[in-house]
Enzyme design. Structure first.
Site, mmCIF file in Angstrom:
data_model
loop_
_atom_site.group_PDB
_atom_site.id
_atom_site.type_symbol
_atom_site.label_atom_id
_atom_site.label_comp_id
_atom_site.label_asym_id
_atom_site.label_seq_id
_atom_site.Cartn_x
_atom_site.Cartn_y
_atom_site.Cartn_z
ATOM 1 N N GLY A 12 0.851 -1.150 0.003
ATOM 2 C CA GLY A 12 -0.588 -0.201 -0.265
ATOM 3 C C GLY A 12 0.571 0.824 0.302
ATOM 4 N N ASP A 13 -0.367 2.403 -0.094
ATOM 5 C CA ASP A 13 0.704 3.538 -0.326
ATOM 6 C C ASP A 13 1.844 4.112 -1.237
ATOM 7 O OD1 ASP A 13 -0.540 4.417 1.989
ATOM 8 O OD2 ASP A 13 0.458 3.598 3.429
ATOM 9 N N GLU A 14 1.418 2.917 -2.661
ATOM 10 C CA GLU A 14 2.809 3.246 -3.714
ATOM 11 C C GLU A 14 2.740 4.258 -3.841
ATOM 12 O OE1 GLU A 14 0.171 0.809 -3.603
ATOM 13 O OE2 GLU A 14 1.684 -1.626 -2.504
ATOM 14 N N LYS A 16 -0.245 5.274 -5.643
ATOM 15 C CA LYS A 16 -1.169 4.897 -6.746
ATOM 16 C C LYS A 16 -2.633 6.731 -7.103
ATOM 17 C CE LYS A 16 -3.893 2.045 -4.067
ATOM 18 N NZ LYS A 16 -2.169 2.292 -2.909
ATOM 19 N N ASN A 38 -9.874 3.074 4.726
ATOM 20 C CA ASN A 38 -8.956 2.447 5.538
ATOM 21 C C ASN A 38 -7.880 3.242 3.847
ATOM 22 O OD1 ASN A 38 -9.740 0.850 3.125
ATOM 23 N ND2 ASN A 38 -8.939 -1.336 4.256
ATOM 24 N N GLY A 40 -5.616 6.246 2.005
ATOM 25 C CA GLY A 40 -5.007 7.627 1.860
ATOM 26 C C GLY A 40 -5.012 7.910 0.482
ATOM 27 N N HIS A 41 -5.247 8.423 0.165
ATOM 28 C CA HIS A 41 -4.555 8.924 -1.686
ATOM 29 C C HIS A 41 -5.235 9.870 -1.606
ATOM 30 C CE1 HIS A 41 -6.584 4.245 -3.563
ATOM 31 N NE2 HIS A 41 -5.826 4.162 -1.893
ATOM 32 N N THR A 42 -3.403 10.223 -1.911
ATOM 33 C CA THR A 42 -3.050 11.574 -1.673
ATOM 34 C C THR A 42 -2.781 12.463 -3.214
ATOM 35 O OG1 THR A 42 -1.594 11.113 -0.380
ATOM 36 C CG2 THR A 42 -1.455 13.262 -0.925
ATOM 37 N N ARG A 143 -23.244 -12.202 5.529
ATOM 38 C CA ARG A 143 -24.805 -11.965 5.210
ATOM 39 C C ARG A 143 -25.960 -11.260 5.541
ATOM 40 N NH1 ARG A 143 -25.606 -18.214 1.887
ATOM 41 N NH2 ARG A 143 -24.687 -18.389 4.824
ATOM 42 N N GLN A 224 -5.046 -0.245 -0.883
ATOM 43 C CA GLN A 224 -3.857 -1.178 -0.495
ATOM 44 C C GLN A 224 -2.556 -1.921 -1.429
ATOM 45 O OE1 GLN A 224 -7.733 -1.863 0.871
ATOM 46 N NE2 GLN A 224 -7.446 -0.044 1.505
ATOM 47 N N THR A 300 -4.104 7.777 6.169
ATOM 48 C CA THR A 300 -5.272 8.051 6.968
ATOM 49 C C THR A 300 -4.757 8.231 8.267
ATOM 50 O OG1 THR A 300 -5.975 6.635 5.209
ATOM 51 C CG2 THR A 300 -6.859 6.249 7.732
ATOM 52 N N ASP A 333 12.610 9.828 -6.938
ATOM 53 C CA ASP A 333 13.035 11.031 -6.139
ATOM 54 C C ASP A 333 13.799 11.228 -5.041
ATOM 55 O OD1 ASP A 333 10.612 11.375 -6.203
ATOM 56 O OD2 ASP A 333 10.886 12.902 -5.023
ATOM 57 N N SER A 413 7.605 7.953 -12.198
ATOM 58 C CA SER A 413 7.111 9.022 -11.228
ATOM 59 C C SER A 413 8.144 9.995 -10.199
ATOM 60 C CB SER A 413 6.180 8.652 -10.137
ATOM 61 O OG SER A 413 6.019 9.808 -9.104
HETATM 62 P P1 GDP Z 1 -1.788 5.851 -2.661
HETATM 63 O O1 GDP Z 1 -2.059 5.207 -1.305
HETATM 64 O O2 GDP Z 1 -0.402 4.629 -3.436
HETATM 65 O O3 GDP Z 1 -2.201 6.388 -3.262
HETATM 66 O O4 GDP Z 1 -0.659 6.644 -1.788
HETATM 67 P P2 GDP Z 1 0.009 7.576 -0.774
HETATM 68 O O5 GDP Z 1 -1.235 8.728 -1.156
HETATM 69 O O6 GDP Z 1 -1.089 7.050 0.964
HETATM 70 O O7 GDP Z 1 1.138 8.189 -0.249
HETATM 71 C C1 GDP Z 1 2.413 8.570 -1.090
HETATM 72 C C2 GDP Z 1 2.808 9.408 -0.947
HETATM 73 O O8 GDP Z 1 4.336 9.989 -2.076
HETATM 74 C C3 GDP Z 1 1.593 10.697 -0.783
HETATM 75 O O9 GDP Z 1 2.407 11.563 0.192
HETATM 76 C C4 GDP Z 1 2.255 11.406 -2.875
HETATM 77 O O10 GDP Z 1 1.505 12.278 -1.709
HETATM 78 C C5 GDP Z 1 3.476 11.274 -2.487
HETATM 79 N N1 GDP Z 1 4.646 10.610 -4.573
HETATM 80 C C6 GDP Z 1 3.489 9.845 -4.717
HETATM 81 N N2 GDP Z 1 4.615 9.815 -5.454
HETATM 82 C C7 GDP Z 1 5.294 10.209 -5.597
HETATM 83 C C8 GDP Z 1 7.406 10.707 -5.832
HETATM 84 O O11 GDP Z 1 7.249 10.179 -6.886
HETATM 85 N N3 GDP Z 1 7.361 11.396 -5.295
HETATM 86 C C9 GDP Z 1 7.350 11.548 -4.087
HETATM 87 N N4 GDP Z 1 8.740 12.739 -4.136
HETATM 88 N N5 GDP Z 1 6.426 11.328 -3.554
HETATM 89 C C10 GDP Z 1 5.769 11.106 -4.175
HETATM 90 P P1 IMO Z 2 -4.255 2.665 0.525
HETATM 91 O O1 IMO Z 2 -4.767 2.222 -0.628
HETATM 92 C C1 IMO Z 2 -1.278 0.670 3.640
HETATM 93 C C2 IMO Z 2 -3.350 -1.585 6.710
HETATM 94 C C3 IMO Z 2 -3.280 -1.874 8.099
HETATM 95 C C4 IMO Z 2 -2.874 -2.336 8.518
HETATM 96 C C5 IMO Z 2 -3.985 -3.447 8.014
HETATM 97 C C6 IMO Z 2 -5.379 -3.667 8.052
HETATM 98 O O2 IMO Z 2 -3.607 4.164 0.797
HETATM 99 O O3 IMO Z 2 -2.920 1.968 -0.177
HETATM 100 P P2 IMO Z 2 -7.537 -2.341 7.929
HETATM 101 O O4 IMO Z 2 -8.044 -0.984 8.018
HETATM 102 O O5 IMO Z 2 -7.423 -2.887 6.171
HETATM 103 O O6 IMO Z 2 -8.214 -3.279 8.657
HETATM 104 O O7 IMO Z 2 -5.868 -2.985 7.851
HETATM 105 O O8 IMO Z 2 -4.117 -3.055 6.287
HETATM 106 N N1 IMO Z 2 -3.409 -0.970 5.487
HETATM 107 C C7 IMO Z 2 -3.526 0.208 4.616
HETATM 108 N N2 IMO Z 2 -1.498 0.154 4.816
HETATM 109 N N3 IMO Z 2 -2.282 1.524 2.917
HETATM 110 C C8 IMO Z 2 -3.712 1.144 3.044
HETATM 111 O O9 IMO Z 2 -4.655 1.570 1.500
HETATM 112 C C9 IMO Z 2 -4.171 0.470 4.004
HETATM 113 N N4 IMO Z 2 -4.934 0.193 4.377
HETATM 114 C C10 IMO Z 2 -4.850 -0.932 5.013
HETATM 115 O O10 IMO Z 2 -2.294 -0.357 8.304
HETATM 116 O O11 IMO Z 2 -1.703 -3.192 7.790
HETATM 117 MG MG MG Z 3 -2.362 5.387 0.791
#
Ligand code: GDP
Ligand code: IMO
Ligand code: MG
Length: 427
Positions: A12-14, A16, A38, A40-42, A143, A224, A300, A333, A413
């Site tokens: 997660g948090d790649e 996306k 759950n 958190g998409h920035t 259900r 995720q 999140t 970066d 990116s």
């Molecule tokens: P997501 O859940 O996969 O959408 O990712 P998150 O939003 O949780 O976390 C990604 C973080 O990295 C956010 O703060 C983005 O603004 C930031 N981000 C995304 N792509 C890049 C990048 O190529 N470089 C940098 N420095 N930040 C990035």
């Molecule tokens: P995005 O879409 C990173 C993790 C939680 C916990 C596990 C289970 O932003 O990438 P949950 O609340 O889903 O039952 O928690 O999954 N988790 C994430 N980790 N990015 C997320 O979403 C996540 N959503 C849940 O930290 O380990």
């Molecule tokens: Mg996220």
């Protein structure tokens, strides 16, 4: 133009949302198909930052339609907060957000149960986001859940909420010695939320079916990451949905034949938030530097993300279970600041070399990463807009990742904003 599924290839948090926002330039409709608040998409623009939990990340583009699909567990209060926030910042969403009437609703019992269970588990807690995800999916599968369409009709909503209240309040008392939640005010509140959301609620399946016939281009936005998938991840340290590309089909009601590409979003290193095994985790000053430079704090929950080097077995698993056609490598970066960069090419386990990510928790926990070292590029990549702009050592690093997992790179990116992107081979 291809219909694309975007999935996280790690924990997660790649990044996306950044890639979804970029690729929305070439799309008409963006659909979330699993997970809930759950996520958190920035999305960063020149002067604003939005963190979406439920609304698809394509919403910043005027005229693009964003759908919350049936596979999402939908928290109406969170959705209204996000809609109000967008409108307050001058982004018009009316007629552009659709909510599948057969998505399940997150209720106060789910959120309370999530937190009670975690507290009781103590050191064995999963480290959930506390958004009620697991309990809501479990009521769906049992259900006795509440669907979005039930919010529009007291005759449907009342008996369903009463059934959940009976079941969960009993559990609260027996398992957690916790206070019961009175269903009456919840029924009233959720009928009111239903009224507010009525203009957005629809049968999303037939909307998408017609859109496909009209050759509209669709992005399916995963939440995720692959290694948090309930089947393919580090179970039980996972989320409660299938996060993999196949889920895009059942979570939106579109047949798999509609999908042309599956793009795996890969952070140039690895992070994880929450508990569970993480073979390349760095609990030292290098991990701290990745966290600091990468701003690795949960979107999140604000929790510090655990950080480590790129892990090829993790991404190989993502390649296999998602059928990835392309990689989009993000946050390159962040590595600008490193003199030496390591790549985990496989694991050492019981004297043998493993190339594939194992399923058994005890095995994953005992795996020792095998590292290859590469020289850093030690200059800024932020302004690079094409492959040729990238320093040679950055090119070598990216090429090595692609080789190790045997998938081509479609995008790179180099910053959080939409234009800080390098388009490569997206065919
Ligand atoms: P997501 O859940 O996969 O959408 O990712 P998150 O939003 O949780 O976390 C990604 C973080 O990295 C956010 O703060 C983005 O603004 C930031 N981000 C995304 N792509 C890049 C990048 O190529 N470089 C940098 N420095 N930040 C990035
Ligand atoms: P995005 O879409 C990173 C993790 C939680 C916990 C596990 C289970 O932003 O990438 P949950 O609340 O889903 O039952 O928690 O999954 N988790 C994430 N980790 N990015 C997320 O979403 C996540 N959503 C849940 O930290 O380990
Ligand atoms: Mg996220």
């Amino acid at each position: 133009m291809p219909n694309r599924v975007i999935v996280g290839a790690q924990w997660g948090d790649e990044g996306k949302a950044k890639i979804v926002d970029f690729l929305t330039l070439y799309a008409d409709i963006i659909v979330r198909f699993q997970g809930g608040a759950n996520a958190g998409h920035t999305v960063k623009t020149d002067d604003k930052e939005f963190i979406f939990h439920l609304i698809p990340s394509g919403i910043m583009h005027a005229n693009k339609v964003c759908i919350i699909g049936n596979g999402v567990v939908f928290d109406p209060k969170q959705a209204i907060l996000e809609i109000k926030d967008l409108e307050g910042k001058g982004i018009c969403v009316s007629d552009r957000i659709l909510i599948a009437e057969n998505a399940h609703v997150v209720l106060p019992w789910h959120i309370a149960c999530d937190k009670l269970k975690e507290t009781k588990a103590g050191k064995d807690a999963i480290g959930t986001t506390g958004r009620g995800i697991g309990p809501c999916y479990s009521d769906k599968v049992n259900r006795h859940g509440v669907r979005v369409c039930d919010l529009l009709d007291e005759g449907e909503l009342r008996p369903r909420i009463e059934a959940i209240a009976n079941f969960r309040n009993d559990e609260f008392k027996k398992m957690f010695e916790a206070e019961a939640i009175d269903p009456e005010p919840v029924i009233k509140e959720y009928l009111e939320l239903g009224k507010q959301l009525k203009p957005f609620i629809c049968d999303a399946v037939f909307y998408l079916h017609e859109a496909l016939k009209a050759k509209k281009q669709i992005i399916f936005e995963g939440a995720q990451g692959t290694i948090l998938d309930v089947d393919h991840g580090t179970y039980p340290f996972v989320t409660s949905s299938n996060t993999v590309a196949g889920s895009a089909s059942c979570g939106s009601g579109v047949g798999p034949t509609a999908i042309d590409q599956v793009i795996g979003i890969v952070k140039a290193y690895t992070t994880r938030v929450g508990n569970g095994p993480f073979p390349t985790e760095l609990e030292d000053e290098i991990g701290e530097k990745l966290r600091k430079v990468g701003g690795e704090y949960g979107a999140t929950t604000g929790r510090a993300r655990r950080c480590g080097w790129f892990d090829a077995p993790v991404v190989r698993k993502a390649v296999a279970v998602n059928g990835l056609t392309h990689l989009a490598i993000t946050k390159l970066d962040v590595l600008d600041a490193f003199k030496e960069i390591k790549i985990c090419t496989g694991y050492k386990y019981n004297g043998k070399e493993l190339l594939n990510f194992p399923n058994r928790l005890a095995v994953i926990s005992a795996c020792q990463p095998i590292y290859e070292s590469m020289p850093g590029w030690e200059c800024s990549t932020e302004k690079c807009r094409s492959w040729n702009d990238l320093p040679p050592n950055a090119q070598k690093y990216l090429t090595r990742i692609s080789e190790l997992v045997d998938v081509k790179i479609g995008m790179v990116s180099v910053g959080a904003k939409r234009d800080e992107s390098i388009m490569m081979d997206m065919e």
